[in-house]
Design a protein around this motif. Structure first.
Motif, PDB file in Angstrom:
ATOM      1  N   ARG A   1      41.389 -43.762 104.817  1.00 15.27           N
ATOM      2  CA  ARG A   1      42.119 -42.860 105.720  1.00 15.27           C
ATOM      3  C   ARG A   1      43.349 -43.538 106.299  1.00 15.27           C
ATOM      4  NH1 ARG A   1      39.674 -38.872 110.458  1.00 15.27           N
ATOM      5  NH2 ARG A   1      41.706 -38.163 111.244  1.00 15.27           N
TER       6      ARG A   1
ATOM      7  N   SER B   1      45.798 -44.297 109.081  1.00 15.77           N
ATOM      8  CA  SER B   1      45.570 -44.322 110.531  1.00 15.77           C
ATOM      9  C   SER B   1      46.611 -43.487 111.268  1.00 15.77           C
ATOM     10  CB  SER B   1      45.621 -45.764 111.039  1.00 15.77           C
ATOM     11  OG  SER B   1      46.955 -46.264 110.965  1.00 15.77           O
TER      12      SER B   1
ATOM     13  N   ARG C   1      39.008 -24.872 107.908  1.00 23.19           N
ATOM     14  CA  ARG C   1      39.403 -26.207 107.449  1.00 23.19           C
ATOM     15  C   ARG C   1      39.965 -26.104 106.039  1.00 23.19           C
ATOM     16  NH1 ARG C   1      38.398 -31.645 108.560  1.00 23.19           N
ATOM     17  NH2 ARG C   1      37.707 -32.960 106.828  1.00 23.19           N
TER      18      ARG C   1
ATOM     19  N   GLN D   1      42.262 -26.925 111.219  1.00 23.72           N
ATOM     20  CA  GLN D   1      42.078 -28.268 110.663  1.00 23.72           C
ATOM     21  C   GLN D   1      42.738 -28.363 109.288  1.00 23.72           C
ATOM     22  OE1 GLN D   1      38.020 -29.827 110.803  1.00 23.72           O
ATOM     23  NE2 GLN D   1      37.493 -28.291 112.342  1.00 23.72           N
TER      24      GLN D   1
ATOM     25  N   VAL E   1      43.671 -31.032 106.212  1.00 21.06           N
ATOM     26  CA  VAL E   1      43.326 -32.330 105.642  1.00 21.06           C
ATOM     27  C   VAL E   1      44.234 -32.577 104.449  1.00 21.06           C
ATOM     28  CG1 VAL E   1      41.479 -33.764 104.729  1.00 21.06           C
ATOM     29  CG2 VAL E   1      40.937 -31.850 106.269  1.00 21.06           C
TER      30      VAL E   1
ATOM     31  N   CYS F   1      53.990 -35.382 107.993  1.00 17.94           N
ATOM     32  CA  CYS F   1      52.676 -35.182 108.619  1.00 17.94           C
ATOM     33  C   CYS F   1      52.806 -35.286 110.136  1.00 17.94           C
ATOM     34  CB  CYS F   1      51.673 -36.219 108.111  1.00 17.94           C
ATOM     35  SG  CYS F   1      51.093 -35.960 106.425  1.00 17.94           S
TER      36      CYS F   1
ATOM     37  N   ASP G   1      47.007 -35.202 111.333  1.00 16.78           N
ATOM     38  CA  ASP G   1      46.578 -36.593 111.515  1.00 16.78           C
ATOM     39  C   ASP G   1      45.391 -36.970 110.641  1.00 16.78           C
ATOM     40  OD1 ASP G   1      44.497 -35.248 112.717  1.00 16.78           O
ATOM     41  OD2 ASP G   1      44.825 -36.059 114.724  1.00 16.78           O
ATOM     42  N   GLU G   2      44.936 -36.078 109.765  1.00 13.74           N
ATOM     43  CA  GLU G   2      43.838 -36.411 108.851  1.00 13.74           C
ATOM     44  C   GLU G   2      44.401 -36.497 107.432  1.00 13.74           C
ATOM     45  OE1 GLU G   2      39.243 -35.130 107.704  1.00 13.74           O
ATOM     46  OE2 GLU G   2      40.359 -33.974 109.190  1.00 13.74           O
TER      47      GLU G   2
ATOM     48  N   TYR H   1      44.287 -38.825 103.722  1.00 14.45           N
ATOM     49  CA  TYR H   1      43.506 -39.783 102.943  1.00 14.45           C
ATOM     50  C   TYR H   1      44.277 -40.271 101.723  1.00 14.45           C
ATOM     51  CZ  TYR H   1      39.674 -38.064 105.796  1.00 14.45           C
ATOM     52  OH  TYR H   1      38.872 -37.727 106.873  1.00 14.45           O
TER      53      TYR H   1
ATOM     54  N   ILE I   1      34.419 -37.832 105.165  1.00 16.51           N
ATOM     55  CA  ILE I   1      35.286 -36.682 104.881  1.00 16.51           C
ATOM     56  C   ILE I   1      34.419 -35.423 104.863  1.00 16.51           C
ATOM     57  CG2 ILE I   1      36.954 -35.616 103.319  1.00 16.51           C
ATOM     58  CD1 ILE I   1      37.501 -38.355 102.131  1.00 16.51           C
TER      59      ILE I   1
END
Length: 455
Positions: free
Chosen positions: A91, A93, A150, A180, A182, A201, A207-208, A210, A228
């Motif tokens: 992930r 940061s 999500r 949400q 991702v 982003c 903020d999520e 990967y 995840i």
């Protein structure tokens, strides 16, 4: 093209093999085809020890991720992307995202904000709204639209960085009200390690993120792995492996479309500027792989555009890869007339269609199958790729025959709400009872009968 000429397939409607050649072209571009780079073919053999088809690769990866979780994800990241990560470094940061946003140039961020506004304006305008009707006194029927909770956004990052794809997926989702978001992108300098992508982003409040790409990334989003949580929908473009992985996990989660390798059909006539048409064909081919098809009933324009392709391609920074795309997946198609040009286009059902003529409307009226259509000599596909407002995430491989491009509505799920009063139920009861008897469903009838007792 050692002799300075491109070896692009030529298809002539006057020849006997026209339909066979056209069918072959359609197959190469379809999800059943093999539109992958030479590097991907070699990597498949290295990783799996045999020349598996893309569909076989995807099935094997998805099954292992489903069964073994994060361990399989990390292993494929090492084998395929050749990057060693652990569950923590997978992930990105929040500090990395914030730093990228802080270090981005103000000019870039201003462009991002203008593009975001264009996308948001268009997507908000086409967003479905609840509809309620009153059929008669005591009957209220509503069709309600709610966003998924999500969403997973696949952002390519193998051969180039695509902050535009992040905008074209995230902003429609935000317009729909998804809470949400991702993001997955390959662990490469063009993917999740790209400062421009991370800056976007930050600008969008995501903020999520990967360091995860390919089929293993899609599988992780669909099934969920340690660290995840699974998503409700997976959207975004990618190579053939990503597109087929989305197809594979559909049903476990929703997807937008099979958005694989890029493609364009350009329709040309005597009013087409050959230099413009060639530039548009090259713009898709440079995705590498990318399919570029020129269709015209004017042999002279076809030849002039071909000469422009030969002239312009050598000036590109990705010249070698672009030539490879043109020679493997490109075509110059000579048809009898505008009518046949539209027939060929509808058969191909391209991701992008550019009717690059001065009077495009009569042809547009005959087009049934295209992900996005661009009209006239001054509407290049690049406008749609970056700034216009409709998302550039579009169905590929002929799936535009039945699929639509991504919009804010892609992130909505629809449900009906039904309300009857006691009197309205009484008036409808006889029809319900008769249908239940016809189908032999006595419990259905009983659910009505019990409410009529004593009336």
């Amino acid at each position: 093209m050692s002799d300075g000429s491109l070896k692009i397939e030529r298809i002539d409607s006057c020849h006997e093999e026209f339909e066979q050649q056209l069918a072959g072209l359609r197959h190469r571009l379809s999800p059943r085809g093999d539109v992958v780079s030479e590097e991907s073919r070699q990597r498949t053999i290295e990783v799996f020890g045999e020349p598996l088809s893309p569909a076989q690769v995807v099935e094997r990866i998805c099954q292992r991720v489903r069964e073994e979780g994060i361990d399989a994800v990390l292993e494929y990241g090492l084998l395929i992307d050749q990057v060693e990560l652990d569950a923590e470094s997978l992930r990105v940061s929040p500090e990395e995202i914030a730093r990228a946003h802080q270090q981005a140039s103000e000019e870039f961020l201003q462009t991002v904000r203008r593009v975001r506004e264009n996308i948001l304006q268009f997507q908000a305008a086409i967003l479905h709204e609840d509809v309620t009707i009153q059929r008669e006194e005591g009957v209220e029927l509503t069709q309600r639209y709610l966003p998924v909770e999500r969403a997973g956004l696949c952002i390519p990052g193998g051969a180039a960085a695509y902050p535009s794809s992040l905008l074209m997926t995230a902003v429609p989702a935000q317009a729909a009200g998804v809470k949400q978001l991702v993001v997955i992108a390959p662990p490469t300098p063009f993917g999740a390690n790209n400062p421009d992508l991370l800056a976007v982003c930050g600008e969008l409040g995501i903020d999520e993120v990967y360091r995860l790409g390919g089929a293993q990334g899609v599988a992780a989003l669909a099934y969920g792995v340690d660290g995840i949580a699974p998503v409700d929908i997976i959207v975004g473009p990618g190579n053939l492996f990503v597109a087929l992985a989305k197809k594979y996990v559909y049903g476990e989660v929703a997807i937008d479309s099979i958005a694989g390798p890029s493609e364009v059909v350009v329709i040309a006539d005597e009013s087409t500027r050959p230099a413009y048409a060639a530039a548009d064909l090259l713009a898709q081919a440079e995705h590498a792989p990318g399919a570029s098809i020129l269709v015209s009933w004017n042999a002279e324009v076809l030849e002039q555009t071909y000469q422009q392709l030969c002239r312009q391609v050598v000036q590109l920074s990705r010249s070698d890869l672009t030539i490879q795309s043109l020679e493997q997946y490109g075509a110059l198609v000579l048809v009898e007339d505008a009518e046949q040009a539209c027939e060929v286009t509808n058969l191909v059902a391209p991701e992008h269609l550019h009717i690059a003529i001065d009077d495009p409307q009569p042809l547009l009226d005959k087009i049934q199958h295209a992900g996005a259509t661009f009209l006239g000599n001054y509407s290049p596909v690049a406008l749609g790729d970056y700034v216009a407002g409709p998302s550039h995430v579009l169905p590929t491989g002929g799936t535009a025959r039945w699929a639509a491009g991504l919009t804010a509505n892609t992130f909505l799920k629809s449900g009906s709400v039904i309300r009857y009063s006691q009197e309205a139920l009484r008036q409808a009861a006889a029809d319900v009872q008769r249908m239940a008897e016809t189908e032999g469903l006595t419990a259905h009838r009983a659910s009505i009968d019990v409410r009529l007792e004593g009336q």
